[in-house]
Design a protein around this motif. Structure first.
Motif, PDB file in Angstrom:
ATOM      1  N   THR A  88       8.241  19.269   1.440  1.00 13.12           N
ATOM      2  CA  THR A  88       7.552  18.379   0.282  1.00 13.12           C
ATOM      3  C   THR A  88       7.942  17.050   0.597  1.00 13.12           C
ATOM      4  N   ARG A  89       6.859  16.011   0.149  1.00 15.29           N
ATOM      5  CA  ARG A  89       7.310  14.663  -0.144  1.00 15.29           C
ATOM      6  C   ARG A  89       8.356  14.495  -1.179  1.00 15.29           C
ATOM      7  N   GLU A  90       9.187  13.305  -1.381  1.00 15.65           N
ATOM      8  CA  GLU A  90      10.013  12.985  -2.215  1.00 15.65           C
ATOM      9  C   GLU A  90       9.294  12.825  -3.660  1.00 15.65           C
ATOM     10  N   SER A  91      10.197  12.724  -4.899  1.00 17.66           N
ATOM     11  CA  SER A  91       9.574  12.640  -5.966  1.00 17.66           C
ATOM     12  C   SER A  91       9.517  10.850  -5.981  1.00 17.66           C
ATOM     13  N   GLY A  92       8.197  10.652  -6.734  1.00 15.02           N
ATOM     14  CA  GLY A  92       7.950   9.273  -6.731  1.00 15.02           C
ATOM     15  C   GLY A  92       6.614   9.283  -5.810  1.00 15.02           C
ATOM     16  N   SER A  93       6.353  10.076  -5.055  1.00 12.52           N
ATOM     17  CA  SER A  93       5.323  10.068  -4.035  1.00 12.52           C
ATOM     18  C   SER A  93       3.908  10.599  -4.596  1.00 12.52           C
ATOM     19  N   GLY A  94       2.816   9.890  -4.734  1.00 16.32           N
ATOM     20  CA  GLY A  94       1.712  10.353  -5.393  1.00 16.32           C
ATOM     21  C   GLY A  94       1.064  11.402  -4.776  1.00 16.32           C
ATOM     22  N   THR A  95       1.206  11.916  -3.453  1.00 11.86           N
ATOM     23  CA  THR A  95       0.837  12.958  -2.813  1.00 11.86           C
ATOM     24  C   THR A  95       1.630  14.120  -3.218  1.00 11.86           C
ATOM     25  N   ARG A  96       2.881  14.047  -3.472  1.00  9.63           N
ATOM     26  CA  ARG A  96       3.419  15.040  -4.070  1.00  9.63           C
ATOM     27  C   ARG A  96       3.192  15.246  -5.379  1.00  9.63           C
ATOM     28  N   ALA A 106     -12.141   7.512   0.675  1.00  8.75           N
ATOM     29  CA  ALA A 106     -11.748   8.926   0.384  1.00  8.75           C
ATOM     30  C   ALA A 106     -10.241   9.107   1.201  1.00  8.75           C
ATOM     31  N   ASN A 107      -9.203   9.876   0.370  1.00  4.89           N
ATOM     32  CA  ASN A 107      -7.991  10.147   0.732  1.00  4.89           C
ATOM     33  C   ASN A 107      -7.861  11.703   0.486  1.00  4.89           C
ATOM     34  N   PRO A 108      -8.685  12.685   1.335  1.00  4.88           N
ATOM     35  CA  PRO A 108      -8.408  13.919   1.083  1.00  4.88           C
ATOM     36  C   PRO A 108      -6.936  14.557   1.837  1.00  4.88           C
ATOM     37  N   VAL A 122       0.782  -0.958  -0.127  1.00  8.48           N
ATOM     38  CA  VAL A 122      -0.009  -0.222  -0.043  1.00  8.48           C
ATOM     39  C   VAL A 122       0.882   1.022  -0.107  1.00  8.48           C
ATOM     40  N   VAL A 123       0.342   2.369  -0.386  1.00  8.73           N
ATOM     41  CA  VAL A 123       1.008   3.634  -0.391  1.00  8.73           C
ATOM     42  C   VAL A 123       1.221   3.907   0.976  1.00  8.73           C
ATOM     43  N   THR A 124       1.867   5.147   1.392  1.00 12.29           N
ATOM     44  CA  THR A 124       2.123   5.448   2.584  1.00 12.29           C
ATOM     45  C   THR A 124       1.018   6.063   3.390  1.00 12.29           C
ATOM     46  N   THR A 125       0.211   6.704   2.436  1.00 14.70           N
ATOM     47  CA  THR A 125      -1.103   7.253   3.067  1.00 14.70           C
ATOM     48  C   THR A 125      -2.030   6.162   3.817  1.00 14.70           C
ATOM     49  N   ALA A 126      -2.151   4.954   3.297  1.00 12.43           N
ATOM     50  CA  ALA A 126      -2.952   4.090   3.348  1.00 12.43           C
ATOM     51  C   ALA A 126      -2.498   3.171   4.651  1.00 12.43           C
ATOM     52  N   ILE A 141      -2.704  -0.964  -2.758  1.00 16.29           N
ATOM     53  CA  ILE A 141      -3.725   0.136  -2.512  1.00 16.29           C
ATOM     54  C   ILE A 141      -2.972   1.293  -2.803  1.00 16.29           C
ATOM     55  N   LEU A 142      -3.688   2.445  -3.733  1.00 17.29           N
ATOM     56  CA  LEU A 142      -2.898   3.603  -4.275  1.00 17.29           C
ATOM     57  C   LEU A 142      -4.109   4.684  -4.720  1.00 17.29           C
ATOM     58  N   SER A 143      -3.765   5.659  -4.794  1.00 12.68           N
ATOM     59  CA  SER A 143      -4.672   6.818  -5.334  1.00 12.68           C
ATOM     60  C   SER A 143      -4.903   7.053  -6.738  1.00 12.68           C
ATOM     61  N   LYS A 144      -3.830   6.731  -7.469  1.00  6.82           N
ATOM     62  CA  LYS A 144      -3.857   7.041  -9.010  1.00  6.82           C
ATOM     63  C   LYS A 144      -3.850   5.744  -9.616  1.00  6.82           C
ATOM     64  N   VAL A 145      -4.844   5.033 -10.262  1.00  4.59           N
ATOM     65  CA  VAL A 145      -4.920   3.981 -10.966  1.00  4.59           C
ATOM     66  C   VAL A 145      -4.001   4.065 -12.143  1.00  4.59           C
ATOM     67  N   HIS A 171      -8.803   9.559  -3.878  1.00  7.02           N
ATOM     68  CA  HIS A 171      -9.539   8.481  -3.523  1.00  7.02           C
ATOM     69  C   HIS A 171      -8.734   7.107  -3.508  1.00  7.02           C
ATOM     70  N   TRP A 172      -8.825   6.300  -2.637  1.00  3.16           N
ATOM     71  CA  TRP A 172      -7.903   5.207  -2.701  1.00  3.16           C
ATOM     72  C   TRP A 172      -8.636   4.164  -3.525  1.00  3.16           C
ATOM     73  N   TYR A 173      -7.820   3.225  -4.147  1.00  5.98           N
ATOM     74  CA  TYR A 173      -8.554   2.245  -5.113  1.00  5.98           C
ATOM     75  C   TYR A 173      -7.653   0.939  -4.605  1.00  5.98           C
ATOM     76  N   VAL A 178       4.718  -1.170   2.665  1.00  4.26           N
ATOM     77  CA  VAL A 178       4.158   0.107   2.794  1.00  4.26           C
ATOM     78  C   VAL A 178       5.338   1.072   2.013  1.00  4.26           C
ATOM     79  N   THR A 179       5.154   1.662   0.729  1.00  2.38           N
ATOM     80  CA  THR A 179       6.116   2.332   0.087  1.00  2.38           C
ATOM     81  C   THR A 179       5.394   3.473  -0.626  1.00  2.38           C
ATOM     82  N   ASN A 180       6.014   4.356  -1.523  1.00  3.38           N
ATOM     83  CA  ASN A 180       5.236   5.456  -2.017  1.00  3.38           C
ATOM     84  C   ASN A 180       4.585   4.898  -3.332  1.00  3.38           C
ATOM     85  N   HIS A 181       3.918   5.902  -4.176  1.00  2.00           N
ATOM     86  CA  HIS A 181       3.164   5.354  -5.505  1.00  2.00           C
ATOM     87  C   HIS A 181       4.082   4.641  -6.344  1.00  2.00           C
ATOM     88  N   SER A 182       5.285   5.289  -6.711  1.00  2.00           N
ATOM     89  CA  SER A 182       6.186   4.720  -7.829  1.00  2.00           C
ATOM     90  C   SER A 182       6.700   3.070  -7.010  1.00  2.00           C
TER      91      SER A 182
HETATM   92  P1  PGA Z   1       2.387   8.390  -1.438  1.00  2.00           P
HETATM   93  O1  PGA Z   1       0.709   8.048  -1.577  1.00  2.00           O
HETATM   94  O2  PGA Z   1       2.472   9.851  -1.402  1.00  2.00           O
HETATM   95  O3  PGA Z   1       2.949   7.622  -0.380  1.00  2.00           O
HETATM   96  O4  PGA Z   1       2.892   7.868  -2.933  1.00  2.00           O
HETATM   97  C1  PGA Z   1      -0.013   8.373  -2.507  1.00  2.00           C
HETATM   98  C2  PGA Z   1      -1.427   7.641  -2.686  1.00  2.00           C
HETATM   99  O5  PGA Z   1      -2.208   8.192  -1.900  1.00  2.00           O
HETATM  100  O6  PGA Z   1      -1.524   7.160  -3.927  1.00  2.00           O
END
Ligand code: PGA
Length: 221
Positions: A112-120, A81-83, A17-21, A64-68, A186-188, A45-49
Motif C-alpha cells: 500500500t501507499r502511505e496515508s495522505g496518498s490520493g491513490t491510497r 484520465a488517471n486510471p 503535482v501528485v506523484t502519479t502525474a 495537479i491532482l485527482s481529487k479537487v 481523472h487529473w485536474y 512532486v508530492t502526494n495528495h495531502s
Molecule cells: P498520490 O496521487 O497517490 O501521489 O497522492 C494521487 C492523485 O492522483 O491525486
C-alpha cells in the motif's frame, strides 16, 4: 490566445503535482520550454495531502491532482484520465485469469501507499465498498519503490497506470484483469480561485489543455 503572445519572453513558473502525474508532466515541459526558452520552471512532486498543504499556503501557481478539494476555493480544469490498475509480478498465478472477482484480492499480500496518498484513498474507498480488508504486507511512500517490491515478489498493489507507461505492461510487471478496475480517476489542473495567474502560468495552463493533453494522450500507453 495568451499562449501566442509574443511578449512572453521570461518568467518563473511554480507547479506542484501528485506523484502519479510525475510520469507525464516532465515530458510535456520539453515542448513548452522550447517555445518559451526564457521561462524557468520549478516542479515539485508530492502526494495528495502534500499538494493540499502547498495550495493552502499559496506556494505555487498551478497544481495537479485527482481529487479537487472543497476548501480552499479553487478553479479546476479537467486534464487527463488517471486510471488506477491492479499490478502484479508477470509470473503471478492470476496474470492469465479474466474478470478476477475483487474479493480475491484479499487473499494476496498487498503493498500500500502511505496515508495522505490520493491513490491510497481511492483504493481504500473501493475496498470499503466491497467489504475487503487487504492483507497489507508493507507500506511504501513511492510508486517506484512499490514497482520494485512487486518485481521482487513482495505482493500486488494498485497504482496509476501511468506508473508503468514507459516500460509497458509487457515487462516485469503485469496488469491484472480484476472486476471493478480500473478505478476511473481523472487529473485536474487547479489554482486558488482568488489568485491572478501570471502570464506564464496562464500560458502553461492553456498549453496543458491543448497540445500538452494531446502529447500525453499520444504517448501514454
Ligand atoms: P498520490 O496521487 O497517490 O501521489 O497522492 C494521487 C492523485 O492522483 O491525486
Amino acid at each position: 490566445s495568451v499562449a501566442d503572445m509574443k511578449g512572453l519572453k521570461q518568467g518563473y513558473l511554480k507547479i506542484t503535482v501528485v506523484t502519479t502525474a510525475k510520469y507525464v508532466i516532465p515530458r510535456l515541459l520539453g515542448p513548452f520550454c522550447q517555445r518559451y526558452p526564457g521561462v524557468e520552471i520549478s516542479l515539485k512532486v508530492t502526494n495528495h495531502s502534500g499538494v493540499l498543504e502547498r495550495l493552502s499556503e499559496n506556494k505555487d501557481d498551478l497544481y495537479i491532482l485527482s481529487k479537487v478539494p472543497d476548501e480552499p476555493d479553487v478553479k479546476s480544469h479537467p486534464f487527463l484520465a488517471n486510471p488506477l490498475v491492479v499490478l502484479a509480478n508477470h509470473d503471478h498465478p492470476l496474470v492469465h485469469e479474466k474478470n478476477i472477482p475483487i474479493q480475491k484480492l484479499a487473499d494476496q499480500p498487498f503493498i500500500t501507499r502511505e496515508s495522505g496518498s490520493g491513490t491510497r484513498g481511492y483504493v481504500q474507498k473501493l475496498f470499503d465498498e466491497h467489504n475487503i480488508t487487504p492483507n497489507v504486507k508493507i507500506e511504501l511512500s513511492s510508486n517506484e519503490a512499490i514497482k520494485q517490491a512487486i518485481a521482487g515478489g513482495l505482493g500486488i498493489s494498485v497504482l496509476s497506470r501511468h506508473t508503468i507507461a514507459l516500460e509497458g505492461a509487457s515487462g516485469q510487471i503485469a496488469i491484472l484483469d480484476v472486476e471493478n478496475f480500473p478505478i476511473p480517476c481523472h487529473w485536474y489542473v487547479i489554482h486558488l480561485a482568488g489568485k491572478q495567474l501570471s502570464v506564464v502560468a496562464q500560458a502553461f495552463l492553456e498549453y496543458l489543455q491543448t497540445e500538452g493533453k494531446q502529447i500525453a494522450e499520444d504517448t501514454a500507453w
